[in-house]
Write an enzyme that holds these catalytic residues in place. Sequence first.
Site, short mmCIF file in Angstrom:
data_model
loop_
_atom_site.label_atom_id
_atom_site.label_comp_id
_atom_site.label_asym_id
_atom_site.label_seq_id
_atom_site.Cartn_x
_atom_site.Cartn_y
_atom_site.Cartn_z
N HIS A 297 30.20 -70.18 -50.51
CA HIS A 297 29.44 -68.94 -50.69
C HIS A 297 30.40 -67.78 -50.90
O HIS A 297 31.40 -67.67 -50.21
CB HIS A 297 28.55 -68.67 -49.48
N HIS B 279 30.68 -68.68 -59.49
CA HIS B 279 31.71 -67.68 -59.22
C HIS B 279 33.11 -67.97 -59.75
O HIS B 279 34.00 -67.16 -59.56
CB HIS B 279 31.81 -67.45 -57.70
#
EC number: 3.1.27.-
Length: 144
Positions: free
Chosen positions: A136, A36
């Site tokens: 996450h 990410h």
Amino acid sequence: MTMSPCPLLLVFVLGLVVIPPTLAQNERYEKFLRQHYDAKPNGRDDRYCESMMKERKLTSPCKDVNTFIHGTKKNIRAICGKKGSPYGENFRISNSPFQITTCTHSGASPRPPCGYRAFKDFRYIVIACEDGWPVHFDESFISP
């Protein structure tokens, strides 16, 4: 005077118990970054997505959706502290918006070659943290 091996064994066993969570946490943070984080994106178009998804090994099978956060590691990590607020269970929402690129799989097959569509945005992000580290990214959150 000889020293019994018991104290040394105790230190070794305690080390095994304490170290693995740190290693696991570090692995989860590294995976978060691999999936990410992209500080300086080049293009942020469909080709960017196809290139980044392949480079980050997210194409076997083709991942349906993945978002890249364009900021500093320090600013992303700060969401786990004072630059973020509690959000739902076990999540934190950023207090400031981030530049992001969301890549959405556009092909019919989950097998490579994977085609992706890029969507550029500037929005608040939601992440899960462990011991002050991002682990996450919540793909389901879309800011209003």
